[in-house]
Write a protein that holds these residues in place. Structure first.
Motif, PDB file in Angstrom:
ATOM      1  N   ASN A 162      -1.678   1.593   5.318  1.00 10.21           N
ATOM      2  CA  ASN A 162      -0.676   1.028   6.209  1.00 10.21           C
ATOM      3  C   ASN A 162       0.547   0.546   5.432  1.00 10.21           C
ATOM      4  O   ASN A 162       1.553   0.173   6.019  1.00 10.21           O
ATOM      5  CB  ASN A 162      -1.262  -0.139   7.015  1.00 10.21           C
ATOM      6  N   ALA A 163       0.442   0.552   4.099  1.00 13.36           N
ATOM      7  CA  ALA A 163       1.529   0.073   3.244  1.00 13.36           C
ATOM      8  C   ALA A 163       2.687   1.062   3.247  1.00 13.36           C
ATOM      9  O   ALA A 163       2.497   2.271   3.407  1.00 13.36           O
ATOM     10  CB  ALA A 163       1.028  -0.124   1.818  1.00 13.36           C
ATOM     11  N   GLU A 164       3.877   0.545   3.057  1.00 18.27           N
ATOM     12  CA  GLU A 164       5.060   1.386   2.935  1.00 18.27           C
ATOM     13  C   GLU A 164       4.946   2.212   1.649  1.00 18.27           C
ATOM     14  O   GLU A 164       4.476   1.712   0.631  1.00 18.27           O
ATOM     15  CB  GLU A 164       6.315   0.518   2.871  1.00 18.27           C
ATOM     16  N   PRO A 165       5.417   3.458   1.676  1.00 25.13           N
ATOM     17  CA  PRO A 165       5.405   4.261   0.446  1.00 25.13           C
ATOM     18  C   PRO A 165       6.266   3.618  -0.629  1.00 25.13           C
ATOM     19  O   PRO A 165       7.299   3.025  -0.346  1.00 25.13           O
ATOM     20  CB  PRO A 165       6.007   5.601   0.878  1.00 25.13           C
ATOM     21  N   ARG A 166       5.819   3.744  -1.867  1.00 22.92           N
ATOM     22  CA  ARG A 166       6.566   3.201  -2.995  1.00 22.92           C
ATOM     23  C   ARG A 166       7.678   4.156  -3.392  1.00 22.92           C
ATOM     24  O   ARG A 166       7.550   5.366  -3.273  1.00 22.92           O
ATOM     25  CB  ARG A 166       5.629   2.974  -4.177  1.00 22.92           C
ATOM     26  N   ASN A 167       8.743   3.578  -3.894  1.00 15.72           N
ATOM     27  CA  ASN A 167       9.900   4.336  -4.337  1.00 15.72           C
ATOM     28  C   ASN A 167       9.756   4.602  -5.833  1.00 15.72           C
ATOM     29  O   ASN A 167       9.560   3.669  -6.617  1.00 15.72           O
ATOM     30  CB  ASN A 167      11.173   3.536  -4.045  1.00 15.72           C
ATOM     31  N   ARG A 168       9.875   5.839  -6.225  1.00 14.01           N
ATOM     32  CA  ARG A 168       9.680   6.205  -7.633  1.00 14.01           C
ATOM     33  C   ARG A 168      10.675   5.520  -8.561  1.00 14.01           C
ATOM     34  O   ARG A 168      10.301   5.060  -9.639  1.00 14.01           O
ATOM     35  CB  ARG A 168       9.781   7.712  -7.800  1.00 14.01           C
ATOM     36  N   GLU A 169      11.934   5.460  -8.156  1.00 13.99           N
ATOM     37  CA  GLU A 169      12.951   4.848  -9.018  1.00 13.99           C
ATOM     38  C   GLU A 169      12.680   3.364  -9.239  1.00 13.99           C
ATOM     39  O   GLU A 169      12.847   2.850 -10.343  1.00 13.99           O
ATOM     40  CB  GLU A 169      14.352   5.048  -8.436  1.00 13.99           C
ATOM     41  N   ILE A 170      12.261   2.678  -8.194  1.00 13.87           N
ATOM     42  CA  ILE A 170      11.944   1.251  -8.313  1.00 13.87           C
ATOM     43  C   ILE A 170      10.752   1.056  -9.238  1.00 13.87           C
ATOM     44  O   ILE A 170      10.756   0.171 -10.099  1.00 13.87           O
ATOM     45  CB  ILE A 170      11.692   0.619  -6.928  1.00 13.87           C
ATOM     46  N   GLU A 171       9.733   1.898  -9.091  1.00 12.63           N
ATOM     47  CA  GLU A 171       8.544   1.789  -9.950  1.00 12.63           C
ATOM     48  C   GLU A 171       8.881   2.088 -11.407  1.00 12.63           C
ATOM     49  O   GLU A 171       8.372   1.432 -12.316  1.00 12.63           O
ATOM     50  CB  GLU A 171       7.430   2.710  -9.450  1.00 12.63           C
ATOM     51  N   ILE A 172       9.764   3.041 -11.644  1.00 14.26           N
ATOM     52  CA  ILE A 172      10.193   3.347 -13.019  1.00 14.26           C
ATOM     53  C   ILE A 172      10.941   2.160 -13.612  1.00 14.26           C
ATOM     54  O   ILE A 172      10.723   1.788 -14.773  1.00 14.26           O
ATOM     55  CB  ILE A 172      11.056   4.623 -13.043  1.00 14.26           C
ATOM     56  N   ALA A 173      11.816   1.541 -12.827  1.00 16.93           N
ATOM     57  CA  ALA A 173      12.559   0.366 -13.302  1.00 16.93           C
ATOM     58  C   ALA A 173      11.610  -0.778 -13.624  1.00 16.93           C
ATOM     59  O   ALA A 173      11.771  -1.456 -14.652  1.00 16.93           O
ATOM     60  CB  ALA A 173      13.588  -0.070 -12.259  1.00 16.93           C
ATOM     61  N   THR A 230      -0.652   6.184 -11.266  1.00 17.04           N
ATOM     62  CA  THR A 230      -0.982   6.171  -9.843  1.00 17.04           C
ATOM     63  C   THR A 230      -0.129   7.216  -9.140  1.00 17.04           C
ATOM     64  O   THR A 230       1.083   7.272  -9.337  1.00 17.04           O
ATOM     65  CB  THR A 230      -0.711   4.780  -9.245  1.00 17.04           C
ATOM     66  N   LEU A 231      -0.765   8.028  -8.310  1.00 19.58           N
ATOM     67  CA  LEU A 231      -0.059   9.097  -7.621  1.00 19.58           C
ATOM     68  C   LEU A 231      -0.052   8.924  -6.111  1.00 19.58           C
ATOM     69  O   LEU A 231       0.640   9.649  -5.405  1.00 19.58           O
ATOM     70  CB  LEU A 231      -0.689  10.453  -7.964  1.00 19.58           C
ATOM     71  N   PHE A 232      -0.813   7.965  -5.597  1.00 17.59           N
ATOM     72  CA  PHE A 232      -0.932   7.788  -4.157  1.00 17.59           C
ATOM     73  C   PHE A 232       0.179   6.909  -3.604  1.00 17.59           C
ATOM     74  O   PHE A 232       0.603   5.951  -4.236  1.00 17.59           O
ATOM     75  CB  PHE A 232      -2.289   7.168  -3.824  1.00 17.59           C
ATOM     76  N   ASN A 233       0.621   7.241  -2.405  1.00 20.99           N
ATOM     77  CA  ASN A 233       1.546   6.446  -1.600  1.00 20.99           C
ATOM     78  C   ASN A 233       2.941   6.345  -2.208  1.00 20.99           C
ATOM     79  O   ASN A 233       3.512   5.266  -2.321  1.00 20.99           O
ATOM     80  CB  ASN A 233       0.972   5.052  -1.314  1.00 20.99           C
ATOM     81  N   PHE A 234       3.466   7.496  -2.618  1.00 22.17           N
ATOM     82  CA  PHE A 234       4.837   7.560  -3.094  1.00 22.17           C
ATOM     83  C   PHE A 234       5.660   8.412  -2.146  1.00 22.17           C
ATOM     84  O   PHE A 234       5.145   9.304  -1.477  1.00 22.17           O
ATOM     85  CB  PHE A 234       4.913   8.169  -4.497  1.00 22.17           C
ATOM     86  N   ASP A 235       6.943   8.115  -2.094  1.00 27.48           N
ATOM     87  CA  ASP A 235       7.865   8.920  -1.323  1.00 27.48           C
ATOM     88  C   ASP A 235       8.936   9.427  -2.276  1.00 27.48           C
ATOM     89  O   ASP A 235       9.689   8.619  -2.831  1.00 27.48           O
ATOM     90  CB  ASP A 235       8.506   8.086  -0.212  1.00 27.48           C
ATOM     91  N   PRO A 236       9.000  10.696  -2.572  1.00 24.49           N
ATOM     92  CA  PRO A 236       8.193  11.793  -2.053  1.00 24.49           C
ATOM     93  C   PRO A 236       6.796  11.794  -2.679  1.00 24.49           C
ATOM     94  O   PRO A 236       6.579  11.201  -3.743  1.00 24.49           O
ATOM     95  CB  PRO A 236       8.975  13.044  -2.464  1.00 24.49           C
ATOM     96  N   PRO A 237       5.843  12.473  -2.008  1.00 24.34           N
ATOM     97  CA  PRO A 237       4.466  12.503  -2.512  1.00 24.34           C
ATOM     98  C   PRO A 237       4.371  13.150  -3.892  1.00 24.34           C
ATOM     99  O   PRO A 237       5.283  13.857  -4.330  1.00 24.34           O
ATOM    100  CB  PRO A 237       3.723  13.352  -1.473  1.00 24.34           C
ATOM    101  N   ALA A 238       3.243  12.914  -4.542  1.00 26.91           N
ATOM    102  CA  ALA A 238       3.000  13.495  -5.863  1.00 26.91           C
ATOM    103  C   ALA A 238       3.068  15.020  -5.782  1.00 26.91           C
ATOM    104  O   ALA A 238       2.613  15.627  -4.814  1.00 26.91           O
ATOM    105  CB  ALA A 238       1.631  13.068  -6.379  1.00 26.91           C
TER     106      ALA A 238
END
Length: 92
Positions: free
Chosen positions: A66-77, A7-15
């Motif tokens: 409207n959802a908050e952007p996901r954090n890459r580090e949290i998603e990796i964990a 999934t590449l949508f709604n990440f901070d920073p963007p894809a």
């Protein structure tokens, strides 16, 4: 769906362009059945990757949420925890 396409949508920073291109490459590989095409199919393969990359970028740029952007580090964990639960404890 191919497991390597993330999934590449709604990440901070963007894809990044590289992430979008990598997903397009995996998608074209899955559709074509080629990991690397023959010389006869190379042009069509590369054109398809470019086209899919452009369409994916257009899609990601046009989506809203409207959802908050996901954090890459949290998603990796979270993914690491899921993999440990699925496959067992990683070996050192």
């Amino acid at each position: 769906m191919c497991r390597n396409i993330k999934t590449l949508f709604n990440f901070d920073p963007p894809a990044t362009e590289d992430e979008i291109h990598a997903a397009a490459l995996q998608f074209v590989r899955k559709l074509s059945g080629f990991n690397s095409p023959s010389k006869a199919n190379e042009a069509a393969f590369n054109t398809a990757i470019e086209d899919v990359t452009a369409v994916a970028k257009k899609l990601l740029d046009s989506l809203v949420t409207n959802a908050e952007p996901r954090n890459r580090e949290i998603e990796i964990a979270r993914a690491k925890v899921r993999n440990i639960q699925r496959f067992g404890t990683p070996k050192a």
